[in-house]
Write a protein that holds these residues in place. Structure first.
Motif, PDB file in Angstrom:
ATOM      1  N   GLY A 122       0.773  -1.231   0.000  1.00 57.02           N
ATOM      2  CA  GLY A 122       0.000   0.000   0.000  1.00 57.02           C
ATOM      3  C   GLY A 122       0.806   1.283   0.000  1.00 57.02           C
ATOM      4  O   GLY A 122       0.235   2.367   0.152  1.00 57.02           O
ATOM      5  N   VAL A 123       2.120   1.180  -0.157  1.00 54.93           N
ATOM      6  CA  VAL A 123       2.952   2.383  -0.210  1.00 54.93           C
ATOM      7  C   VAL A 123       2.746   3.075  -1.560  1.00 54.93           C
ATOM      8  O   VAL A 123       2.781   2.427  -2.603  1.00 54.93           O
ATOM      9  CB  VAL A 123       4.449   2.033  -0.027  1.00 54.93           C
ATOM     10  N   ARG A 124       2.513   4.369  -1.537  1.00 57.56           N
ATOM     11  CA  ARG A 124       2.361   5.136  -2.779  1.00 57.56           C
ATOM     12  C   ARG A 124       3.758   5.441  -3.309  1.00 57.56           C
ATOM     13  O   ARG A 124       4.358   6.476  -3.022  1.00 57.56           O
ATOM     14  CB  ARG A 124       1.564   6.404  -2.507  1.00 57.56           C
ATOM     15  N   VAL A 125       4.265   4.488  -4.073  1.00 55.85           N
ATOM     16  CA  VAL A 125       5.672   4.506  -4.478  1.00 55.85           C
ATOM     17  C   VAL A 125       6.024   5.767  -5.260  1.00 55.85           C
ATOM     18  O   VAL A 125       7.073   6.379  -5.035  1.00 55.85           O
ATOM     19  CB  VAL A 125       5.996   3.242  -5.300  1.00 55.85           C
ATOM     20  N   ARG A 126       5.143   6.173  -6.179  1.00 54.31           N
ATOM     21  CA  ARG A 126       5.446   7.355  -6.987  1.00 54.31           C
ATOM     22  C   ARG A 126       5.475   8.619  -6.148  1.00 54.31           C
ATOM     23  O   ARG A 126       6.337   9.487  -6.336  1.00 54.31           O
ATOM     24  CB  ARG A 126       4.424   7.488  -8.121  1.00 54.31           C
ATOM     25  N   LEU A 127       4.536   8.737  -5.220  1.00 52.16           N
ATOM     26  CA  LEU A 127       4.507   9.911  -4.352  1.00 52.16           C
ATOM     27  C   LEU A 127       5.749   9.949  -3.466  1.00 52.16           C
ATOM     28  O   LEU A 127       6.367  11.013  -3.297  1.00 52.16           O
ATOM     29  CB  LEU A 127       3.250   9.901  -3.491  1.00 52.16           C
TER      30      LEU A 127
ATOM     31  N   GLY B 207       8.598   8.598  -4.151  1.00 54.29           N
ATOM     32  CA  GLY B 207       9.720   8.920  -5.016  1.00 54.29           C
ATOM     33  C   GLY B 207       9.807  10.402  -5.333  1.00 54.29           C
ATOM     34  O   GLY B 207      10.898  10.981  -5.379  1.00 54.29           O
ATOM     35  N   PHE B 208       8.653  11.029  -5.542  1.00 58.66           N
ATOM     36  CA  PHE B 208       8.637  12.459  -5.844  1.00 58.66           C
ATOM     37  C   PHE B 208       9.084  13.280  -4.640  1.00 58.66           C
ATOM     38  O   PHE B 208       9.858  14.236  -4.767  1.00 58.66           O
ATOM     39  CB  PHE B 208       7.237  12.890  -6.276  1.00 58.66           C
ATOM     40  N   LEU B 209       8.616  12.915  -3.442  1.00 59.20           N
ATOM     41  CA  LEU B 209       9.021  13.631  -2.239  1.00 59.20           C
ATOM     42  C   LEU B 209      10.513  13.448  -1.974  1.00 59.20           C
ATOM     43  O   LEU B 209      11.189  14.378  -1.511  1.00 59.20           O
ATOM     44  CB  LEU B 209       8.201  13.147  -1.039  1.00 59.20           C
ATOM     45  N   HIS B 210      11.031  12.258  -2.274  1.00 55.14           N
ATOM     46  CA  HIS B 210      12.478  12.057  -2.153  1.00 55.14           C
ATOM     47  C   HIS B 210      13.213  12.952  -3.129  1.00 55.14           C
ATOM     48  O   HIS B 210      14.261  13.539  -2.806  1.00 55.14           O
ATOM     49  CB  HIS B 210      12.848  10.594  -2.418  1.00 55.14           C
ATOM     50  N   LEU B 211      12.675  13.093  -4.337  1.00 54.19           N
ATOM     51  CA  LEU B 211      13.314  13.938  -5.340  1.00 54.19           C
ATOM     52  C   LEU B 211      13.324  15.400  -4.891  1.00 54.19           C
ATOM     53  O   LEU B 211      14.300  16.125  -5.125  1.00 54.19           O
ATOM     54  CB  LEU B 211      12.585  13.797  -6.671  1.00 54.19           C
ATOM     55  N   LEU B 212      12.253  15.843  -4.226  1.00 55.72           N
ATOM     56  CA  LEU B 212      12.224  17.211  -3.699  1.00 55.72           C
ATOM     57  C   LEU B 212      13.254  17.389  -2.587  1.00 55.72           C
ATOM     58  O   LEU B 212      13.944  18.417  -2.527  1.00 55.72           O
ATOM     59  CB  LEU B 212      10.827  17.537  -3.170  1.00 55.72           C
ATOM     60  N   ALA B 213      13.348  16.394  -1.692  1.00 53.26           N
ATOM     61  CA  ALA B 213      14.366  16.463  -0.644  1.00 53.26           C
ATOM     62  C   ALA B 213      15.763  16.449  -1.248  1.00 53.26           C
ATOM     63  O   ALA B 213      16.671  17.141  -0.771  1.00 53.26           O
ATOM     64  CB  ALA B 213      14.202  15.282   0.323  1.00 53.26           C
ATOM     65  N   LEU B 214      15.931  15.695  -2.333  1.00 51.26           N
ATOM     66  CA  LEU B 214      17.209  15.663  -3.040  1.00 51.26           C
ATOM     67  C   LEU B 214      17.533  17.036  -3.619  1.00 51.26           C
ATOM     68  O   LEU B 214      18.692  17.474  -3.594  1.00 51.26           O
ATOM     69  CB  LEU B 214      17.145  14.611  -4.146  1.00 51.26           C
ATOM     70  N   ALA B 215      16.520  17.733  -4.127  1.00 50.29           N
ATOM     71  CA  ALA B 215      16.721  19.084  -4.656  1.00 50.29           C
ATOM     72  C   ALA B 215      17.195  20.028  -3.553  1.00 50.29           C
ATOM     73  O   ALA B 215      18.074  20.879  -3.782  1.00 50.29           O
ATOM     74  CB  ALA B 215      15.429  19.602  -5.282  1.00 50.29           C
ATOM     75  N   LEU B 216      16.641  19.894  -2.355  1.00 54.44           N
ATOM     76  CA  LEU B 216      17.085  20.722  -1.235  1.00 54.44           C
ATOM     77  C   LEU B 216      18.536  20.418  -0.884  1.00 54.44           C
ATOM     78  O   LEU B 216      19.331  21.329  -0.611  1.00 54.44           O
ATOM     79  CB  LEU B 216      16.195  20.480  -0.014  1.00 54.44           C
ATOM     80  N   ALA B 217      18.895  19.134  -0.899  1.00 51.99           N
ATOM     81  CA  ALA B 217      20.257  18.743  -0.551  1.00 51.99           C
ATOM     82  C   ALA B 217      21.272  19.267  -1.559  1.00 51.99           C
ATOM     83  O   ALA B 217      22.322  19.806  -1.177  1.00 51.99           O
ATOM     84  CB  ALA B 217      20.349  17.215  -0.454  1.00 51.99           C
ATOM     85  N   VAL B 218      20.979  19.119  -2.857  1.00 53.04           N
ATOM     86  CA  VAL B 218      21.947  19.558  -3.860  1.00 53.04           C
ATOM     87  C   VAL B 218      22.053  21.080  -3.888  1.00 53.04           C
ATOM     88  O   VAL B 218      23.106  21.625  -4.253  1.00 53.04           O
ATOM     89  CB  VAL B 218      21.611  19.015  -5.268  1.00 53.04           C
ATOM     90  N   SER B 219      20.993  21.786  -3.500  1.00 54.71           N
ATOM     91  CA  SER B 219      21.065  23.242  -3.423  1.00 54.71           C
ATOM     92  C   SER B 219      22.072  23.671  -2.362  1.00 54.71           C
ATOM     93  O   SER B 219      22.890  24.576  -2.587  1.00 54.71           O
ATOM     94  CB  SER B 219      19.689  23.826  -3.093  1.00 54.71           C
ATOM     95  N   LEU B 220      22.020  23.010  -1.207  1.00 56.52           N
ATOM     96  CA  LEU B 220      22.967  23.326  -0.144  1.00 56.52           C
ATOM     97  C   LEU B 220      24.396  22.954  -0.536  1.00 56.52           C
ATOM     98  O   LEU B 220      25.336  23.718  -0.308  1.00 56.52           O
ATOM     99  CB  LEU B 220      22.572  22.594   1.140  1.00 56.52           C
ATOM    100  N   SER B 221      24.563  21.770  -1.115  1.00 55.36           N
ATOM    101  CA  SER B 221      25.915  21.349  -1.494  1.00 55.36           C
ATOM    102  C   SER B 221      26.465  22.179  -2.640  1.00 55.36           C
ATOM    103  O   SER B 221      27.667  22.456  -2.702  1.00 55.36           O
ATOM    104  CB  SER B 221      25.918  19.858  -1.858  1.00 55.36           C
ATOM    105  N   ALA B 222      25.585  22.620  -3.573  1.00 57.64           N
ATOM    106  CA  ALA B 222      26.041  23.485  -4.663  1.00 57.64           C
ATOM    107  C   ALA B 222      26.513  24.824  -4.127  1.00 57.64           C
ATOM    108  O   ALA B 222      27.480  25.410  -4.633  1.00 57.64           O
ATOM    109  CB  ALA B 222      24.915  23.691  -5.675  1.00 57.64           C
ATOM    110  N   LEU B 223      25.853  25.331  -3.095  1.00 56.15           N
ATOM    111  CA  LEU B 223      26.259  26.595  -2.491  1.00 56.15           C
ATOM    112  C   LEU B 223      27.638  26.479  -1.856  1.00 56.15           C
ATOM    113  O   LEU B 223      28.431  27.427  -1.891  1.00 56.15           O
ATOM    114  CB  LEU B 223      25.235  27.017  -1.438  1.00 56.15           C
TER     115      LEU B 223
END
Length: 303
Positions: free
Chosen positions: A179-184, A186-202
């Motif tokens: 019952g895990v909403r795998v796509r959702l 995955g998308f939330l992980h991708l958003l968290a990944l965007a936050l992480a790469v923003s900090l590391s890029a800075l």
């Protein structure tokens, strides 16, 4: 003892405001990247992390042009890139890497355009170096509150998603059955990944941020027997490499007076050195780690 400390820490290290800012922002970026990097590696999305980092460079370049907070520029563009990659991936899941490559190319194209305008319109000749390779000692202290907010937000997302994210990373079909909403997820992980790469890029630059995201996670997964322990170990490795890189970069001003070496070089070099050193240890613990991951998958499936 004092002579040993003097040998390691050059004069002014503990009283320097740029060093304090670099330690806080760099350490926070390493912590977030280390935690999220483990799930990124397990999900086979290292290329996506690299693409988002390069896409974020367009936002960093635009921030110089518009005169806004550079972290805000990195962040907005990375989130837009994550949203675009996920929306297209939902429709054509088999073309994920192709879509990621297209988004990456588009982001770099915009980065080149904005950097061109930076030089021709604003005369900011150092923008390209700062965006692509970082300039940790040049980060203003005013960025700290936003950086901490972004980092805490990313960690909260991962904490809330930990069990479904871990299960969908290791056994996506089992996660879907339970019952895990795998796509959702995955998308939330991708958003968290965007936050992480923003900090590391800075901190270490858009081009080198992948090393801070993937390197500590790859080392930790070699050594840790359980994914949960790998998350903690990855964060510790990332923070140690970042703080060690800051120290070495500061000391390098005394090696070649007036010409200190880049922080990002030392951070990446330390991570690479640890990866090489742990290669043999990783081979010795590979079976134990695989068994631990299998056990944790079973426990998640039964929970």
């Amino acid at each position: 003892m004092d002579s040993l400390l003097t040998l390691i820490f050059e004069p002014g290290f503990f009283s320097s405001e740029p060093v304090h800012t670099a330690l806080v922002v760099g350490g926070g970026a390493a912590l977030v990247s280390g935690v999220i990097g483990v799930f990124t590696v397990m999900r086979g999305q290292s290329f996506a992390g690299h693409a988002l980092a390069d896409v974020s460079s367009a936002g960093g370049a635009a921030s110089f042009l518009l005169g806004i907070n550079p972290l805000l520029g990195f962040l907005i563009m990375a989130i837009i890139g994550a949203g675009g990659m996920e929306l297209v991936r939902v429709r054509r899941a088999r073309e994920r890497d192709l879509v990621t490559g297209v988004v990456l190319g588009a982001g770099l194209g915009f980065a080149a355009l904005f950097l061109y305008f930076d030089v021709t319109s604003k005369s900011t000749t150092g923008a390209a170096i700062t965006v692509m390779f970082g300039s940790m000692f040049a980060i203003p202290a005013s960025i700290i509150p936003l950086a901490l907010a972004v980092g805490i937000g990313a960690l909260i997302v991962i904490a809330m998603l930990y069990r479904p994210l871990l299960l969908s990373s290791l056994e996506p079909e089992l996660a879907a059955v339970r019952g895990v909403r795998v796509r959702l997820v995955g998308f939330l992980h991708l958003l968290a990944l965007a936050l992480a790469v923003s900090l590391s890029a800075l901190t270490v630059g858009a081009i080198l941020s992948t090393a801070l995201l993937i390197g500590p996670a790859a080392i930790a997964l070699r050594l840790a027997k359980r994914p949960g322990r790998a998350v903690v170990l990855s964060a510790l490795i990332g923070i140690s490499a970042t703080w060690g890189g800051i120290l070495l970069a500061y000391d390098s001003y005394y090696w070649t007076p007036g010409h200190g070496w880049p922080v990002s070089f030392f951070v990446v070099a330390l991570i690479f050195l640890l990866y090489v050193i742990t290669g043999r240890a990783g081979q010795n613990t590979k079976r134990a780690a695989a068994a631990g991951i299998a056990l944790e998958t079973t426990e998640l499936g039964e929970a």
